[in-house]
Design an enzyme around this catalytic site. Structure first.
Site, PDB file in Angstrom:
ATOM      1  N   SER A  23       0.825  -1.220   0.000  1.00 17.87           N
ATOM      2  CA  SER A  23       0.000   0.000   0.000  1.00 17.87           C
ATOM      3  C   SER A  23       0.855   1.265   0.000  1.00 17.87           C
ATOM      4  CB  SER A  23      -0.933   0.001   1.206  1.00 17.87           C
ATOM      5  OG  SER A  23      -0.190  -0.112   2.403  1.00 17.87           O
ATOM      6  N   ASN A 110      -2.075  -2.270  13.189  1.00 13.53           N
ATOM      7  CA  ASN A 110      -3.522  -2.032  13.139  1.00 13.53           C
ATOM      8  C   ASN A 110      -3.922  -0.746  13.860  1.00 13.53           C
ATOM      9  OD1 ASN A 110      -3.519  -4.421  11.803  1.00 13.53           O
ATOM     10  ND2 ASN A 110      -4.447  -5.634  13.440  1.00 13.53           N
ATOM     11  N   HIS A 156     -38.370  25.522 -10.978  1.00 12.04           N
ATOM     12  CA  HIS A 156     -38.541  24.642 -12.155  1.00 12.04           C
ATOM     13  C   HIS A 156     -37.805  25.203 -13.366  1.00 12.04           C
ATOM     14  CE1 HIS A 156     -41.998  22.876  -9.890  1.00 12.04           C
ATOM     15  NE2 HIS A 156     -42.179  24.133  -9.557  1.00 12.04           N
ATOM     16  N   SER A 277     -12.467  26.341 -28.315  1.00 12.94           N
ATOM     17  CA  SER A 277     -12.735  25.109 -29.045  1.00 12.94           C
ATOM     18  C   SER A 277     -11.640  24.923 -30.089  1.00 12.94           C
ATOM     19  CB  SER A 277     -14.101  25.217 -29.718  1.00 12.94           C
ATOM     20  OG  SER A 277     -14.161  24.379 -30.853  1.00 12.94           O
ATOM     21  N   LYS A 325      -7.906   4.109   2.217  1.00 11.73           N
ATOM     22  CA  LYS A 325      -7.098   5.304   1.983  1.00 11.73           C
ATOM     23  C   LYS A 325      -7.223   5.831   0.552  1.00 11.73           C
ATOM     24  CE  LYS A 325      -3.917   3.001   4.260  1.00 11.73           C
ATOM     25  NZ  LYS A 325      -4.960   2.234   4.986  1.00 11.73           N
TER      26      LYS A 325
HETATM   27  N1  ARG Z   1      -1.183  -1.164   5.094  1.00 11.86           N
HETATM   28  C1  ARG Z   1      -2.105  -1.611   6.074  1.00 11.86           C
HETATM   29  C2  ARG Z   1      -3.422  -0.848   5.943  1.00 11.86           C
HETATM   30  O1  ARG Z   1      -3.404   0.184   5.383  1.00 11.86           O
HETATM   31  C3  ARG Z   1      -1.551  -1.391   7.437  1.00 11.86           C
HETATM   32  C4  ARG Z   1      -2.112  -2.328   8.466  1.00 11.86           C
HETATM   33  C5  ARG Z   1      -1.626  -3.692   8.222  1.00 11.86           C
HETATM   34  N2  ARG Z   1      -2.075  -4.590   9.233  1.00 11.86           N
HETATM   35  C6  ARG Z   1      -2.089  -5.913   9.051  1.00 11.86           C
HETATM   36  N3  ARG Z   1      -2.535  -6.637  10.018  1.00 11.86           N
HETATM   37  N4  ARG Z   1      -1.666  -6.461   7.949  1.00 11.86           N
HETATM   38  O2  ARG Z   1      -4.459  -1.293   6.364  1.00 11.86           O
END
Ligand code: ARG
Length: 459
Positions: A23, A110, A156, A277, A325
């Site tokens: 990610s 987490n 309207h 244009s 994200k």
């Molecule tokens: N890149 C992960 C996310 O955005 C971070 C958390 C990863 N946690 C895991 N248990 N693999 O969610």
């Protein structure tokens, strides 16, 4: 790059799976906040005696160095890292050795990622509110200049009643005021620290979660560790606010697009915010306004993506949540870009009062005033309405307007008509008399302007 989870595994992750799982390309934008969270966490670990003070000092110095090098560009983000958390921890350990490996004590990615998103979005929400403020100022400026400019108010998309252009623009400032405050609300609700929830169940270490939250200027901690790592409702809440902002922007832009058509001719956009244009030499297109209108769908999509991604997930963390994200950052970036375009586009837009006035002269937009005239002379409003309807039908058949009807013609419809009917239906009088609280009269426009300015001054 070595994985954080080696040990249990006998084989490396497949290269394509590694890429699919990563990610970093998206979450690298949280790097400053990731480090900010780690600084607070490391200081707490030392203060609570969980790691030696010397190790914490090395960690703090190491993280500080990483921040500096990121800012100067000396340290590029390594896109081979799985995510931003891995990148920072690996870089730290490369710089300071084993002490770096103690940073993750009493923490999990987490709760770390849940914190990082909150810190990032908290800042984004404040930035967006500033952008809204700038747009409100641009609208208010135009509204002030056109507090007395008579134009057509529609329902309207049919000509309805005379209003001032200032009044029309201020309607949008009211909507945007609420949007700004919705952003504030969302930011306040997300400003609670999940750190210390750890993987899902809290920790056996004697941590100081409230102290960490305070150091990060957060208003408290998530009181249930499962909730702390599981929910992304704050992303949904922000995304829904962003969707509402886009809904408002798209209505404003739609009106601007209509207004700068030849059919309306109410405004002309500055050359700096119009395009030509490739084939039709006469064209001046409102592309910027159209794009803002178009990007609204994209932000709605981000909101729907978030709701759908969270739906049905069992507690606690699931990797699905990594997708949060991309959606929320896209929504933030899109709204920021749209607000950034809308403000100067509105500020530089040239208003054409003469065309508004011309449009206001047609379409019988003073018919309500004619009915009110009769009602104020004692005719029940419903009867006054009917008589005026008949007058309008007569005018249409005769090619007349309420202004060009003779008094004798008026009196065929009601004996109550006198010479003063002409003043009653005169457009600027119609507007001036709509002086009820929040009405279209210039006095009410100035009242609204003062209100809007006072509200945004407090932002
Ligand atoms: N890149 C992960 C996310 O955005 C971070 C958390 C990863 N946690 C895991 N248990 N693999 O969610």
């Amino acid at each position: 790059m070595e994985k954080l989870w080696t040990g249990r595994f006998h084989k490396q992750l497949d290269a394509a799976a590694d890429d699919f799982n990563a990610s970093i390309r998206v979450d690298k934008r949280m790097v400053r906040h990731d480090i900010e969270g780690s600084l607070a966490h490391a200081a707490m670990l030392a203060a609570k005696g969980i790691i030696p003070a010397a190790d914490a000092e090395a960690i703090l110095a190491g993280l500080g160095g990483i921040l500096d090098d990121l800012a100067s560009g000396a340290l590029p983000i390594d896109l081979a890292a799985e995510d931003v958390h891995t990148f920072v921890e690996t870089e730290l350990t490369r710089r300071i050795g084993d002490a770096g490996k103690k940073l993750h004590t009493a923490r999990s990615r987490n709760d770390q990622v849940a914190l990082d998103i909150r810190l990032t979005l908290r800042e984004d929400a404040a930035g967006l509110q500033n952008h809204i403020k700038t747009l409100i100022q641009a609208l208010a400026q135009q509204a002030e200049e056109h507090a007395n400019t008579i134009t057509v108010g529609y329902t309207h998309l049919q000509r309805a009643q005379p209003i001032t252009f200032g009044h029309h623009l201020l309607a949008y400032t009211m909507m945007l005021l609420r949007d700004g405050e919705r952003l504030q609300d969302a930011a306040a609700r997300m400003n609670i620290s999940p750190l210390g929830s750890c993987a899902l169940a809290g920790t056996t270490y004697d941590t100081d979660r409230l102290g960490v939250a305070g150091a990060l200027h957060m208003q408290g901690v998530c009181l249930n560790s499962l909730d702390g790592v599981s929910d992304r409702d704050f992303c949904v809440e922000l995304a829904s606010t962003l969707a509402i902002i886009m809904m408002h922007l798209s209505r404003l832009c739609e009106e601007i697009i209509l207004w700068c058509s030849w059919e309306f001719g109410f405004v002309e956009l500055d050359d700096a915010y119009s395009t030509g244009s490739s084939i039709m030499p006469q064209k001046k297109n409102p592309d910027i306004a159209e794009l803002i209108r178009g990007k609204t769908g994209r932000v709605y999509g981000d909101l729907l993506a978030l709701l759908t991604l969270l739906k049905g997930l069992p507690l606690a963390y699931n990797k699905d949540m990594q997708e949060d994200k991309e959606a929320i950052f896209d929504a933030v970036d899109t709204v920021k870009a749209c607000l950034g375009m809308a403000a100067p586009m509105v500020a530089t837009m040239r208003v054409r009062p003469e065309n508004m006035r011309k449009a206001a002269a047609g379409g019988f937009i003073n018919a309500t005033d004619c009915a009110d005239y009769l009602a104020k002379k004692g005719l029940p409003f419903r009867s006054a309405y009917k008589a005026t309807g008949e007058i309008v039908a007569y005018c249409i058949a005769q090619g007349k307007t309420l202004e060009t009807m003779t008094l004798a013609e008026y009196q065929q419809f009601s004996a109550l008509f006198e010479q003063d009917v002409y003043a009653a239906i005169e457009l600027s009088n119609c507007v001036l008399r709509r002086n009820s609280l929040g009405g279209a009269a210039p006095e009410q426009v100035y009242m609204q302007l003062a209100y809007v300015k006072e509200r945004i001054a407090a932002w």
